[in-house]
Design a protein around this motif. Structure first.
Motif, mmCIF file in Angstrom:
data_model
loop_
_atom_site.group_PDB
_atom_site.id
_atom_site.type_symbol
_atom_site.label_atom_id
_atom_site.label_comp_id
_atom_site.label_asym_id
_atom_site.label_seq_id
_atom_site.Cartn_x
_atom_site.Cartn_y
_atom_site.Cartn_z
ATOM 1 N N GLY A 281 0.820 -1.206 0.000
ATOM 2 C CA GLY A 281 0.000 0.000 0.000
ATOM 3 C C GLY A 281 0.852 1.253 0.000
ATOM 4 N N LEU A 282 1.903 1.254 0.808
ATOM 5 C CA LEU A 282 2.783 2.420 0.866
ATOM 6 C C LEU A 282 3.624 2.562 -0.395
ATOM 7 C CD1 LEU A 282 3.968 2.252 4.585
ATOM 8 C CD2 LEU A 282 2.328 3.847 3.560
ATOM 9 N N GLY A 283 3.825 1.454 -1.111
ATOM 10 C CA GLY A 283 4.591 1.522 -2.350
ATOM 11 C C GLY A 283 3.757 1.859 -3.568
ATOM 12 N N SER A 284 2.427 2.007 -3.405
ATOM 13 C CA SER A 284 1.551 2.225 -4.553
ATOM 14 C C SER A 284 1.922 3.470 -5.345
ATOM 15 C CB SER A 284 0.096 2.347 -4.084
ATOM 16 O OG SER A 284 -0.340 1.171 -3.457
ATOM 17 N N ALA A 285 2.329 4.525 -4.640
ATOM 18 C CA ALA A 285 2.602 5.792 -5.320
ATOM 19 C C ALA A 285 3.716 5.672 -6.348
ATOM 20 C CB ALA A 285 2.967 6.865 -4.295
ATOM 21 N N PHE A 286 4.606 4.702 -6.177
ATOM 22 C CA PHE A 286 5.742 4.580 -7.077
ATOM 23 C C PHE A 286 5.363 3.909 -8.392
ATOM 24 C CE2 PHE A 286 7.390 4.917 -2.790
ATOM 25 C CZ PHE A 286 8.279 5.975 -2.936
ATOM 26 N N LEU A 287 4.078 3.504 -8.523
ATOM 27 C CA LEU A 287 3.581 2.994 -9.799
ATOM 28 C C LEU A 287 3.129 4.118 -10.721
ATOM 29 C CD1 LEU A 287 1.381 -0.012 -8.564
ATOM 30 C CD2 LEU A 287 3.698 -0.105 -9.492
ATOM 31 N N ARG A 288 3.179 5.346 -10.239
ATOM 32 C CA ARG A 288 2.553 6.444 -10.973
ATOM 33 C C ARG A 288 3.224 6.722 -12.313
ATOM 34 N NH1 ARG A 288 4.493 11.977 -8.445
ATOM 35 N NH2 ARG A 288 2.605 12.647 -9.516
ATOM 36 N N ARG A 289 4.479 6.341 -12.503
ATOM 37 C CA ARG A 289 5.137 6.560 -13.781
ATOM 38 C C ARG A 289 4.762 5.487 -14.815
ATOM 39 N NH1 ARG A 289 8.881 10.402 -14.318
ATOM 40 N NH2 ARG A 289 9.761 11.375 -12.447
ATOM 41 N N LEU A 290 4.057 4.449 -14.371
ATOM 42 C CA LEU A 290 3.652 3.384 -15.278
ATOM 43 C C LEU A 290 2.252 3.650 -15.814
ATOM 44 C CD1 LEU A 290 4.762 0.269 -13.178
ATOM 45 C CD2 LEU A 290 6.038 1.386 -15.022
ATOM 46 N N PRO A 291 1.945 3.216 -17.043
ATOM 47 C CA PRO A 291 0.543 3.221 -17.486
ATOM 48 C C PRO A 291 -0.265 2.318 -16.554
ATOM 49 C CG PRO A 291 2.034 2.834 -19.337
ATOM 50 C CD PRO A 291 2.863 2.725 -18.091
ATOM 51 N N LEU A 292 -1.352 2.838 -16.011
ATOM 52 C CA LEU A 292 -1.987 2.162 -14.886
ATOM 53 C C LEU A 292 -2.716 0.883 -15.277
ATOM 54 C CD1 LEU A 292 -3.257 5.106 -12.668
ATOM 55 C CD2 LEU A 292 -1.102 3.849 -12.601
#
Length: 420
Positions: A281-292
């Motif tokens: 959950g805390l690592g979710s923000a680091f997916l923001r550079r990926l197409p979701l």
């Protein structure tokens, strides 16, 4: 953490007032996981205890699907804080009524289940309100980080809450724990009431370029692609949660009958899953550079792969870390789904869409668990776990293939104002 993508979330003047109330309420709900079933055991007559425990647990969640559909006409157009606050108020009042009835000696099984059902009636709208509030208060580049914070709070509470409830029940009784849960919802309701401005926040407009960011082309208005994306989100999420359901039916039998291990090992598995989910959950923000959308389908495949060791009968030294990895994959899924809804849904329709999402998915896990029972009887617990894991991987591949087969536009990176 203040130098990470979470800095804008934690420093937001309104959200930082709400987050402590959410944490208190999540802890209360984590304790209620144990207390609700335990009080049902105390109230139920001999010979029907299993049925009443199942009814109580179902009553605390399933009516939210009904409320998400039937109350749409009356709740649409409300702000996120209103919806979340009303849900917290109803939860606190209904759980408080259980405690009062218990203290008065008039609480019987039918009344108990009925009050639990009333308490959950607005739950889908409460969840919709929380994520709508994120969309109202933050620019869309911070949605994924805020969603991750909400997920991590909830997952952490599922680790701490059940053992704390067990201790409190041992010292007092289950009604005291439910009273604490009611009080936690009262705190949350007061938080929404006092921390949020009386005027409705200005919502972020739907992003006309969202379809490019998630890997879809769009017509000039974007509505056709956005509608297709939302339908895909609902279908993929329902399938994912449905296929997770059999694990609840198979895991206890796998531990007890196939591994010949005590119940403590089952608790260790769920603790490992919860720890992984908090980290995820805390690592979710680091997916923001990926197409979701590709990220989300990848999560489904990875989750199924992490469950394979259980189905293949791997020893605990292998399957336990794999189960923690499954939790690591589980938490970002919800954050990513919510970010896609927040990006593709007009602000005035977002609460309705999220409530519909909650209504559909809240049914999926219990339905999958119900299907898991006959599967365990027919194939055994280990093979049921293996079938569910493989089916999840297939679902993710099919969803990804559907996305790949569509013509795609150029994926545009979002700016990162703080340089991360």
């Amino acid at each position: 953490m203040l130098s990470t993508p979470y800095r804008p979330v934690l420093r937001h003047p309104l959200l930082r007032r709400v987050l402590p109330g959410l944490a208190v309420s999540a802890l209360g709900d984590g304790m209620s996981i144990v207390a609700i079933s335990w009080l049902a055991l105390q109230l139920a007559p001999d010979g029907a205890r299993g049925a009443w425990v199942a009814a109580a647990v179902a009553a605390y969640s399933l009516p939210s699907a009904l409320g998400g559909v039937l109350l749409r006409r009356y709740l649409r157009g409300r702000s996120g804080a209103q919806l979340a606050g009303w849900n917290a108020t109803l939860r606190g009042a209904a759980l408080g009524a259980i405690v009062v009835a218990y203290g008065a000696g008039v609480l019987h099984t039918w009344l108990y289940v009925a009050l639990l059902a009333v308490s959950s009636l607005l739950a889908a709208w409460g969840s919709a309100g929380r994520y709508t509030l994120v969309a109202e208060l933050l620019p869309r580049e911070h949605h994924l980080a805020a969603n991750g914070v909400l997920t991590a709070i909830g997952e952490f509470a599922t680790i701490v809450g059940p053992p704390l409830a067990g201790l409190l029940i041992g010292w007092t009784n289950a009604a005291v724990v439910i009273a604490l849960d009611a009080a936690s919802f009262a705190v949350l309701a007061a938080t929404y009431r006092l921390a949020m401005p009386r005027t409705q926040p200005t919502s972020q407009p739907a992003d006309p370029d969202t379809s490019e960011k998630i890997g879809h082309t769009t017509d000039p208005s974007g509505s056709e692609a956005n509608g297709r994306t939302q339908r895909g989100l609902l279908a993929l999420s329902f399938g994912f949660f449905l296929l997770f359901g059999p694990f609840y039916a198979a895991m206890p039998i796998h531990i007890a009958d196939e591994l010949h291990a005590p119940a403590t090992l089952l608790g260790v598995y769920y603790t490992a899953f919860g720890i992984g989910a908090v980290v995820g959950g805390l690592g979710s923000a680091f997916l923001r550079r990926l197409p979701l959308w590709p990220a989300m389908t990848g999560i489904v495949v990875a989750f199924g792969a992490a469950m394979l060791p259980l189905g293949l009968g791997a020893p605990a030294v292998v399957s336990l870390p794999a189960f923690a990895v499954a939790g690591l994959c589980w938490a970002p899924y919800l954050s990513t789904v919510m970010a896609l809804f927040q990006r593709t849904t007009p602000p005035d329709r977002l609460p309705q869409v999220l409530a519909a999402f909650g209504s559909i998915t809240v049914i999926a896990v219990p339905l999958g668990t119900a299907i898991g029972g006959p599967l365990v009887t027919a194939f055994g617990a280990g093979r049921t776990l293996l079938l569910s894991a493989i089916a999840m991987m297939v679902l993710g591949v099919i969803a990804a293939s559907g996305m790949i087969l569509q013509p795609t536009g150029k994926v545009r990176e979002e700016p990162h104002p703080d340089g991360y």
